[in-house]
Design an enzyme around this catalytic site. Sequence first.
Site, mmCIF file in Angstrom:
data_model
loop_
_atom_site.group_PDB
_atom_site.id
_atom_site.type_symbol
_atom_site.label_atom_id
_atom_site.label_comp_id
_atom_site.label_asym_id
_atom_site.label_seq_id
_atom_site.Cartn_x
_atom_site.Cartn_y
_atom_site.Cartn_z
ATOM 1 N N SER A 1 0.800 -1.352 -0.076
ATOM 2 C CA SER A 1 -0.183 0.206 0.294
ATOM 3 C C SER A 1 0.713 1.451 0.069
ATOM 4 C CB SER A 1 -0.970 -0.222 0.616
ATOM 5 O OG SER A 1 -1.715 -1.340 1.492
ATOM 6 N N HIS A 2 0.043 2.514 -0.483
ATOM 7 C CA HIS A 2 0.855 3.236 -0.772
ATOM 8 C C HIS A 2 1.672 4.192 0.662
ATOM 9 C CE1 HIS A 2 3.225 6.459 -2.943
ATOM 10 N NE2 HIS A 2 2.767 7.576 -2.470
ATOM 11 N N SER A 3 0.931 3.785 1.658
ATOM 12 C CA SER A 3 1.677 4.480 3.002
ATOM 13 C C SER A 3 2.797 3.581 3.343
ATOM 14 C CB SER A 3 0.560 3.691 4.060
ATOM 15 O OG SER A 3 -1.268 3.708 4.252
ATOM 16 N N GLY B 1 7.730 11.281 8.148
ATOM 17 C CA GLY B 1 7.676 10.482 9.457
ATOM 18 C C GLY B 1 5.904 10.531 10.145
ATOM 19 N N HIS C 1 4.080 19.873 -4.864
ATOM 20 C CA HIS C 1 5.623 19.834 -4.686
ATOM 21 C C HIS C 1 6.594 19.436 -5.789
ATOM 22 C CE1 HIS C 1 8.917 18.661 -2.474
ATOM 23 N NE2 HIS C 1 8.731 17.933 -1.380
ATOM 24 N N ARG D 1 17.190 21.104 -1.693
ATOM 25 C CA ARG D 1 17.564 23.254 -1.071
ATOM 26 C C ARG D 1 17.342 23.645 0.181
ATOM 27 N NH1 ARG D 1 11.580 23.864 -2.491
ATOM 28 N NH2 ARG D 1 11.149 21.634 -2.325
#
Lengths: 613, 246
Positions: free
Chosen positions: A42-44, A50, A257, A273
Amino acid sequence: MQTFYSDLLVIGAGLSGERIAVESAAAGFSVIVLSIVPARRSHSSAAQGGMQAALGNCAMGKGDSPDVHFLDTVKGSDWGCDQEVARLFADTAPIEMRRLAHWGVPWNRVVPGKSFYFKGGEKFEKYEEPEKEGLITARSFGGTAKWRTCYTSDGTGHAVMCTMDNRCAELGIDVRDRTEAIALIHDGERCLGAIVRCLRTGELSAYLAKATAICTGGFGRIYKATTNAVICDGGGHSIAMDTGVVPLGNPEAIQFHPTGIVPTDILVTEGCRGDGGTLLDVNQERFMNIYEPDKAELASRDVVSRWMTHHMRQGKGVKSPYGEHLWLDIRHLGDKHISTKLREVDEICKHFLGIDPRTQLIPVRPTQHYTMSGIRTNRDGAAYGLAGLFSAGEASCWDMHGFNRLGGNSLAETVVAGGIVGKKIAEFLQGTDVSFPTALVRQAVQQQEERIRDLIEGKNGGENVYKVREAMQDALMDGCFVFRNGKDLEACVRTLQEVYERSGRVSLKSNGKGANHELAAALKIRGQVKLALCIAAAALARTESRGSHTREDFPERNDRDWLSRTLAYWPEGKDMPELKYEPASTAWDIPPGDRGYGGGTIIPAEKLPGKAD
Amino acid sequence: MARLLKFNIFRYNPQDENSTPHMQEFILEETANMTLFIALNRLREEQDPSLIFDFCCRAGICGSCAMVVNGRPGLACQTKTADLPQDITLLPLPVYKLIGDISVDTGVWFREMYQKTESWVHTKKVFDPSAVEERMDNAVAEQIYELERCVECGCCVAACGTARMRDDFMGAAALNRVARFVVDPRDERTDKEYFEIIGNDNGIFGCMGLLACEDVCPKNLPLQNQLGFLRRKMGITAIKNIFSRK
């Protein structure tokens, strides 16, 4: 066709889905969890940074408390969040982090003594107290007053996902991977489960349950450029919207993003950055210092994304087979810095681009990252419109993020909301009995069988699903990305209406048998275009700039007219969403004010909406 | 002019009565920074929509897209075509059940593994929501995390000589999982209890030490070290078992 019964059906086995399952199963209810992929994929599990929770154990977190966390969250949301939800979240997060530690998460811990850290390229010293040794520590994240982000190295999501899935295995929860819900079973008032397609065999089944929870994550994949996994395609949102009675909250609230790599839009960290990396254009010249003389590359995510897009529109982008991009330059940081502090960026460059960031430039562009938008629920996680339907995590608009969520708050939300909503579902199950009318179930199955047959036989027309999807993605990228304005949004809505019409004429080129991907794509394309239209229509209607929603033609945050949450409904048979509004919050512990970053002017509210006098 | 890549891809759809196992050839023009993720999606969307394969995160984090690329198991998402010759052969991972073409069922295999290894912290302690968390040494936490980095892609098992010969061999992924709990102070299981799970030829004593698991692991996990560590521990436990027998 098989029929399965359970007290609770959870759609999606990421962190929020499994957390709900654990809570309800521990209360003694039978739970089935469906997942497109094995749960741990899963993308979790991709979240690295964190989870925010005000434990206040580490030196730089000293004096932190849920109150401060609450304040940061409300500010971050640009006063678009439900403040009672944000409060509930901030208060519960520390307990949930400790519970995860008890279940097995290897959180990084406080190491006493002197150590160094970097801020804006400068070196500072800090001292960790011996009496805090071994407690859960935290790192710094953007937009927070204290160091509050609990983590396990660079794999927090992965580690927590492993622990949660282990907990499911321990409790014997029935997690069924490679299954996809393609429609909800409901009577317009109550949700009774879902029609589910097996992604091994292609067979359909009916899953009947007293309560159903949609925890399918975000829907970034309707954009062409996104950091999301390929499974974050809005399938869960689509089946909720298809009912005609469940609204999508704040569809226009989409976060971008600045630095996704080209071509695959994998994220490289903001740390590049932060540590002194610069952005360059086609002439290999810096430009952020022109637009933002003060902060340059270190301005907030939204601001940098906006200027990058603006600069490419000025013809300063680098052309590539995958579209235009800019360059991220970290060459001057040197070998030592790159191989220690930016190890993960170094690996991404090596594995996915085949370049060495010590000597070469990294191709980057602003990329869709997070959906603050989602299935609108109340504080208990119960969806508006259908009894027995719940939602949590990125899939939902529980609404602690408002118009901009802070880093580390999304991963924390998955388990905090999962725990709270799981408990509320257990309470709901305790006091509820339902009957499953067989005619309703039969009708739902037949409808889906017919849809599939029509797609395979080419009954609706000859449109190619992948072409239609591309047209939708292009429309969103052109009209509804980082910058929005009336003219482009109107064009975007018009184009998407045409795409919506085309989506009804899709048919398969292949035979659709077994684990066929084309069929899966065709089954959800219409729902995806609906989501896209909700975003565009809501963005066109909202004539202000708030959080991630930036209107060039309305640059002010307008609290006088827009201290509200959008609710987008899609009534049956319509070809456009219906937009309604509700107050952003009913409690105003922190009255609207300046976020302290991002600039912009504010048109103040005369009276706070929803507030009882 | 960019290279024209020749893909030889295994095709078989067990759900289609007309399908038979065979290799199919596709031609695709290479573009800059192309990975197998990009190439396979282009093949499916532009040439043959019946192609079955798995991707999820496409960033080397989730483990979905393991397949055999020119003879070697690996993650397709982080395989760049520029590192491959013009002829590229893609086969499904062995050992796992085939779903179709180059997609295999790792999910069921790993879920059975969790049950076999009882992959969770065994403790009698009850969580107290009002108490401060139990302390842990940071170095121990990092050590646990190092072993928990496994993404369950299945490459180690697909490359394992013993696993290829015997269905009941647990493989490096399962043994690594056990090692993760052995080093975790929260897990109250004794060596004797671990011995019950892995102290046999299906477990730690079945490994022939061919090292392929570690060679192909896309996360560079120290699998052989863990196997060595467990083998010593279980060897000692076996001897203790003999002497403690009445």
